[in-house]
Design an enzyme around this catalytic site. Structure first.
Site, PDB file in Angstrom:
ATOM      1  N   GLU A 255      75.488  64.996  64.747  1.00 47.30           N
ATOM      2  CA  GLU A 255      76.279  63.879  65.283  1.00 47.30           C
ATOM      3  C   GLU A 255      77.702  64.309  65.612  1.00 47.30           C
ATOM      4  OE1 GLU A 255      75.955  59.939  63.299  1.00 47.30           O
ATOM      5  OE2 GLU A 255      74.717  61.065  61.917  1.00 47.30           O
ATOM      6  N   HIS A 281      71.888  56.774  61.294  1.00 47.75           N
ATOM      7  CA  HIS A 281      73.247  56.225  61.149  1.00 47.75           C
ATOM      8  C   HIS A 281      73.230  54.682  61.264  1.00 47.75           C
ATOM      9  CE1 HIS A 281      77.720  57.461  61.580  1.00 47.75           C
ATOM     10  NE2 HIS A 281      77.633  56.269  61.029  1.00 47.75           N
TER      11      HIS A 281
HETATM   12  O1  LIG Z   1      82.398  54.475  60.225  1.00 46.33           O
HETATM   13  C1  LIG Z   1      81.603  53.606  59.839  1.00 46.33           C
HETATM   14  O2  LIG Z   1      81.959  52.592  59.220  1.00 46.33           O
HETATM   15  C2  LIG Z   1      80.149  53.777  60.110  1.00 46.33           C
HETATM   16  O3  LIG Z   1      79.880  55.081  60.508  1.00 46.33           O
HETATM   17  C3  LIG Z   1      79.625  52.766  61.112  1.00 46.33           C
HETATM   18  O4  LIG Z   1      80.203  52.939  62.342  1.00 46.33           O
HETATM   19  P1  LIG Z   1      79.638  52.179  63.647  1.00 46.33           P
HETATM   20  O5  LIG Z   1      80.016  50.743  63.515  1.00 46.33           O
HETATM   21  O6  LIG Z   1      80.268  52.873  64.788  1.00 46.33           O
HETATM   22  O7  LIG Z   1      78.153  52.314  63.655  1.00 46.33           O
END
Ligand SMILES: O=C(O)[C@H](O)COP(=O)(O)O
Length: 333
Positions: A255, A281
């Site tokens: 990622e 994720h």
């Molecule tokens: O940084 C975060 O809180 C998480 O990785 C979630 O991020 P996202 O809302 O971009 O999925």
């Protein structure tokens, strides 16, 4: 007219609230528009997964704020934003409960071998291989948290409620507290090690081959923080050999190359292991958290567009018009 760019799917309530602030351009779906096409007119960016680089900021002459939909700001070039007079904000705490519950979804699934049990059963194997599915109970076991910010605190609370002893390694905590221990002791004593850290040069590969040798036989590793905290090759070897009992990963090192499509070679770096669970994720992705996180990010967009300080700023733009300095939060955790 104000233009807000929304990079990736957000909660429907967030989209309707954004529409009350101005025109919304979406970076996804049937009406997707590339950021480069509208960058000259964008006033605000609501950024989910994906990078926001200096190159993207160049030519974004109206841009006042990049509001991260989430906690991590590792995907944003913050020094460039600061230099260019662009606020960067995040949403601390908004998805802590969601991520913490996902941590336990992973731990409990591994402890009870749910992926294997379900695959066997759906494949027509009912009772004859039940002995392979013996699990472990969490009560009485030790949960080691590497990092205890907002998410780690909720993980600790749930772990204690399940009867686990919680150990924490975190240089930001009072080191005299009995449950705060050095990393070496945590690795040696924890049955489950869960990572709640940002990815920094100092934290990259914190769970590597050497760390794994210090862990208990059969321990479980959970990473819902950032890919790169775990050396995935070393982890795969330890899972395949049975040195570790299981691993649950919601984030992958790939990622950090391409956040949106982290499997550019259509190859999971570690796969086909019965004691591994990988999710894409999504730990913070509950209906409740998406709504809360999105609305919090949007509130800061609205504040900046009104000429006020955002609530959760992670930088202080150098060229923003003179105003009372905002109180910067502690370093992201
Ligand atoms: O940084 C975060 O809180 C998480 O990785 C979630 O991020 P996202 O809302 O971009 O999925």
């Amino acid at each position: 007219m104000t233009l807000i760019f929304v990079s990736s799917p957000v909660h429907s309530d967030v989209l309707s609230s954004a529409a009350e602030l101005g025109t919304v351009a979406l970076g996804y779906g049937p009406d997707a528009v590339a950021y480069d096409v509208i960058k000259a007119k964008a006033d605000a960016v609501l950024l989910r997964s994906g990078f926001f680089t200096d190159d993207m900021m160049a030519g974004s002459s109206n841009l006042r704020i990049v509001a991260r939909h989430g906690v991590g700001t590792d995907t944003v070039d913050i020094p460039a934003a600061t230099r260019r007079g662009i606020w960067v904000t995040n949403t601390p705490g908004g998805n802590s409960r969601a991520v913490a519950e996902h941590v336990f979804a992973l731990i409990l699934s591994l402890a009870r071998k749910l992926p294997v049990a379900s695959a066997q059963t759906q494949g027509g194997i009912w009772g004859e291989r039940r002995a392979e599915l013996n699990g472990i109970e969490l009560a009485g076991r030790t949960l080691g948290l590497v990092g205890q910010g907002s998410i780690g605190s909720v993980v600790a609370e749930i772990g204690r409620a399940l009867g686990m002893t919680v150990l924490v390694t975190d240089p930001g905590l009072d080191q005299t507290l009995p449950h705060v221990v050095p990393l070496g002791r945590l690795l040696a004593e924890a049955d489950v090690v869960s990572l709640h850290l940002p990815l920094l040069p100092a934290t990259r590969g914190i769970i590597d081959a050497a760390a794994i040798t210090r862990m208990k036989q059969g321990a479980i590793v959970i990473n819902t923080g950032r890919g790169g905290l775990v050396d995935e090759d070393a982890l795969a070897r330890a899972l395949a050999s049975g040195r570790l009992g299981g691993a649950g990963l919601d984030v992958l090192d790939a990622e950090n190359i391409d956040m949106v499509t982290p499997l550019p070679h259509n190859r999971l770096p570690i796969a086909d292991l019965p004691n591994l669970i990988v999710t894409p994720h999504v730990a913070g992705q509950t209906d409740e958290a998406l709504r809360q996180v999105g609305l919090t990010a949007l509130a800061d967009i609205a504040a900046v567009l009104r000429g006020e300080c955002p609530r959760f700023c992670v930088n202080q733009p150098l060229t923003d018009p003179a105003r009372a300095p905002c109180r910067l939060p502690a370093a992201p955790r």
